[in-house]
Structures are given as C-alpha cells and as structure tokens.
Design an enzyme around this catalytic site. Structure first.
Site, PDB file in Angstrom:
ATOM      1  N   ASP A  93       0.809  -1.104   0.124  1.00  0.00           N
ATOM      2  CA  ASP A  93      -0.012  -0.123   0.025  1.00  0.00           C
ATOM      3  C   ASP A  93       0.935   1.070  -0.033  1.00  0.00           C
ATOM      4  O   ASP A  93       0.278   2.222   0.309  1.00  0.00           O
ATOM      5  CB  ASP A  93      -0.926   0.103   1.118  1.00  0.00           C
ATOM      6  N   HIS A 141      -3.255   8.914   6.701  1.00  0.00           N
ATOM      7  CA  HIS A 141      -2.641   7.766   7.567  1.00  0.00           C
ATOM      8  C   HIS A 141      -1.087   8.005   7.504  1.00  0.00           C
ATOM      9  O   HIS A 141      -0.370   7.068   8.296  1.00  0.00           O
ATOM     10  CB  HIS A 141      -2.876   6.544   6.539  1.00  0.00           C
ATOM     11  N   GLY A 201      -0.807   3.409   3.931  1.00  0.00           N
ATOM     12  CA  GLY A 201      -1.881   3.598   3.225  1.00  0.00           C
ATOM     13  C   GLY A 201      -2.112   4.366   2.081  1.00  0.00           C
ATOM     14  O   GLY A 201      -2.990   5.346   2.025  1.00  0.00           O
ATOM     15  N   ASP A 238     -13.771  10.704   6.437  1.00  0.00           N
ATOM     16  CA  ASP A 238     -13.162   9.814   5.328  1.00  0.00           C
ATOM     17  C   ASP A 238     -13.501   8.446   6.003  1.00  0.00           C
ATOM     18  O   ASP A 238     -14.000   8.303   7.203  1.00  0.00           O
ATOM     19  CB  ASP A 238     -11.790   9.523   5.625  1.00  0.00           C
ATOM     20  N   HIS A 293     -12.120   5.899   6.632  1.00  0.00           N
ATOM     21  CA  HIS A 293     -11.118   5.330   7.491  1.00  0.00           C
ATOM     22  C   HIS A 293     -10.786   6.233   8.518  1.00  0.00           C
ATOM     23  O   HIS A 293     -10.696   7.385   8.239  1.00  0.00           O
ATOM     24  CB  HIS A 293      -9.840   4.855   6.657  1.00  0.00           C
ATOM     25  N   ASP A 311     -14.458   8.140   0.144  1.00  0.00           N
ATOM     26  CA  ASP A 311     -14.655   6.733   0.110  1.00  0.00           C
ATOM     27  C   ASP A 311     -15.890   6.134   0.940  1.00  0.00           C
ATOM     28  O   ASP A 311     -16.178   4.851   0.719  1.00  0.00           O
ATOM     29  CB  ASP A 311     -13.476   5.835   0.151  1.00  0.00           C
ATOM     30  N   TYR A 345     -12.516   6.207  -4.292  1.00  0.00           N
ATOM     31  CA  TYR A 345     -11.801   5.519  -5.569  1.00  0.00           C
ATOM     32  C   TYR A 345     -12.483   4.961  -6.915  1.00  0.00           C
ATOM     33  O   TYR A 345     -11.981   4.264  -7.509  1.00  0.00           O
ATOM     34  CB  TYR A 345     -11.386   3.967  -4.721  1.00  0.00           C
TER      35      TYR A 345
HETATM   36 ZN   LIG Z   1     -10.357   6.252   3.296  1.00  0.00          ZN
END
Ligand SMILES: [Zn+2]
Length: 373
Positions: free
Chosen positions: A106, A148, A156, A192, A194, A275, A318
């Site tokens: 990643d 990240h 990430g 986000d 994440h 995302d 994405y």
């Molecule tokens: Zn994300």
C-alpha cells in the site's frame, strides 16, 4: 441549504501540482479529473464584482517545512534521487518494509514521488498560510488530506502527512492586537471512511497538562483506532456502522456540534475523504453527497457556517469520476452557491468518463449529454 455568506474562498491548484498528484498509485489521474470538473462548472471564475475563488498556486514544500513533523531519515529516503518508471522505482529504491515507506503493497514507490511529496505538502501549507494571513476564510486543497502518513513512515498510500503539517502551521502562535501572542485552537474533523490514524496519533495526548489545548481531532469512521493508546478527551472518534447513510450522520451531527461548541476552534480542518459515499468500490457506507440533512454537503455546509477559518482537504475515494463530482459539489457548497444535484456534466475533455455506471447511485449528479452535443 444554509443561507449563503459572502465568503472569501481560496482554491489550491497549479499545473505542476495536478501533474504530480495525478501519479499517486492509488488514485491515478484523479487529481486531473477533480480540477477539470471544478473548472468546467465555472467555479474557479470570479463574478463582475470580483467575488469568487482566489487561486492559490502552491509552492513545493522545502525540507525544513517537511521536517516540522517528519523524521529526517524518512525524508531523506522519500526525497532521494528520482526515477522515471515504476520498474526503476522498485529496483532502484531497493525498498524493504523497514525502509520507511511502509508496506510495499500500500505504499509502492513511484516516479516523481519526491515531487509529489513536496507539492502535496506544499499545497496544504499554502492553504494554511492563506488562512493564517487572513487572505481567505475558506481554503480548499483537494490534493491534500493524506491522513494515514506517520512521522517516520508512509502508510495507506499516504506518503506525506500534509494534514499534520497544516495543523502545525495553523496552531503556530501569532501576534494579537494587544501586542501579545495568540495560540489558535485547531479542530480536525475527518469524514473519510477510514480512521485518521496518522493525524490522531500525531496529536494524541498533545494537550496533556495544558490549560489551553490547541488541537482536537475527531474522526467519524467505520472503525475507530484499533491500537487504542489510551483515552484522550482531545483525540476523539465516532465509529459508524456499515451501511451508514445521511440518516446516521444526521443523528451524530449534534455531537459534532457539541464538541465544536466546547472546544471553540479558531480554525477547522475537514478531511473530506469520499470513500464513504455510495458507489465507492469500498461499498461500506451508503453516504450521499447532497439532498438534505446528514449528507456530506450538508455537513460541510454546517462547518462553513461556524464562523471560523475552514480548510477543506481531500482524502480517499476510489471511483475517480464520483470523487470529482463530490468535490466539485463541495467546492460549490464552500462558495455558498451549491450546484443543483441534477446538473449535467459540462462538455470538457474528461466528459466520456462520466457515462452512467451500472453502480450509479442516488447521490450522483446526472451525466446525460446536453442537447447541444
Ligand atoms: Zn479512506
């Protein structure tokens, strides 16, 4: 939508930035799509009264600026001499997982990674500077938001911690009218899918023992911090269930407002990762960009109405045409002139990429051809 304000909005873009940002392996050409669509909708132009977006061309960050957060060894590694192809990159960087670039899965090295790191950090720092110098009320930097990245490691697909660098710049003391120094409070709100591990860890417990904490992070994410480094009232997370849509966001939003009211930030940095929107390949949340309370556009509109300085950053996302639609819409929200959700995609170079997709979802603006075409 909330009432419109006469807002001074800055928008970070330059050909050099778009060129290198479009090389990010996880989001190839996304930057190009985003900026092309924002421009095609005429959002970067000014009106007869000269009101509109102020263009903020970024300067690439210098080593000294990057080292405000990152370790020297890490920087020397990511900024080492460049390579021209991905094969060369893998070979010449000779990377291992201990080399500071994180997992090769990643965080693969890529051509012009050095320029990418300098430009993306420089982009978010340019936005922060415009806010700090009171040139704009809202600054937009869709190429930033790499939440990240860590102090000494990429993670990430985040090769530089631009969010952290921007927060550090925004919190720097500045002269107050009474001749003293003010220490601005900065709230970081992450939308986000994440968890914002890189940013949250950077400021975790930074307020410990301080009578006037300067940074608060709040991440609305699918899952919160798995490492759970101990409770810190200024490092917050609100995990949301799989399938969360605008109803879920509408229900938790009063908590966001309460955090804001208690902390009273001078500046809010919003990471607008896309995302979590319906139609993203992650297919985890079912969030919508607009159309009412709890939508992403509604949340960003609330923040823009808080009356403090606002920095809007990008993040994940994405399916690039969907992200371009989302961030174009958020740009229009920041300007106080939200686009109609059913606006046709204007004719421009990337138009064919907006053909209806079989997973097209309700938040997408229509992509049918106009009658002139
Ligand atoms: Zn994300």
């Amino acid at each position: 939508m909330q009432q419109t304000y006469e807002r001074r909005v800055g928008y970070v873009v330059s050909n050099d930035l778009v060129k290198v940002s479009s090389l990010l392996p996880s989001n190839k050409n996304r930057s190009l799509l985003v900026h092309s669509l924002v421009k095609a909708f005429g959002l970067l132009s000014t009106d007869d009264a000269g009101l509109g977006v102020q263009s903020l061309p970024p300067s690439p960050a210098e080593f000294r600026e990057l080292s405000a957060y990152h370790d020297r060894d890490f920087l020397e590694h990511v900024l080492k001499e460049d390579v021209s192809t991905e094969d060369d990159a893998n070979e010449e960087f000779g990377l291992t997982e201990a080399s500071g670039l994180g997992s090769l899965m990643d965080c693969p090295p890529f051509p012009q990674m050095r320029d990418y790191v300098k430009y993306v950090a420089g982009a978010s720092l340019t936005a922060a500077k415009a806010l700090k110098e009171d040139k704009v009320d809202i600054a937009i930097c869709w190429d930033g938001g790499r939440h990240h990245a860590q102090k000494a490691q990429a993670s990430g697909f985040c090769y530089v911690a631009d969010c952290v660098l921007a927060i550090l710049a925004l919190k720097r003391p500045q002269p107050s009218p009474d001749g003293g120094l003010t220490r601005p409070r900065v709230m970081y709100l992450d939308l986000d899918l994440h968890f914002s591990d890189g940013v949250s860890h950077a400021f975790h417990r930074s307020a410990a023992g301080s009578s006037s904490p300067q940074v608060l992070t709040l991440s609305l994410a699918r899952l919160s911090d798995p490492s759970d480094a101990g409770f810190d009232p200024f490092t917050l997370a609100l995990p949301l269930e799989r399938g969360a849509g605008r109803g879920a966001f509408a229900r938790v939003w009063p908590l966001v407002e309460r955090v804001r009211a208690a902390f009273r930030p001078d500046c809010v940095v919003v990471q607008c990762g896309a995302d979590g929107l319906a139609g993203d390949p992650y297919a985890t949340w079912n969030w919508s960009i607009g159309d009412g309370e709890g939508s992403m556009g509604w949340c960003v509109d609330r923040v823009c109405g808080w009356g403090c300085k606002v920095l809007l950053l990008g993040g994940g996302g994405y399916r690039s045409p969907n992200v371009a639609r989302a961030w174009t819409y958020l740009t229009s929200v920041a300007l106080g002139r939200p686009l109609p959700l059913d606006a046709d995609i204007p004719d421009h170079g990337a138009f064919p990429l907006y053909a209806p997709h079989k997973n097209r979802d309700e938040y997408l603006v229509a992509s049918k051809k106009t009658s002139q075409q």
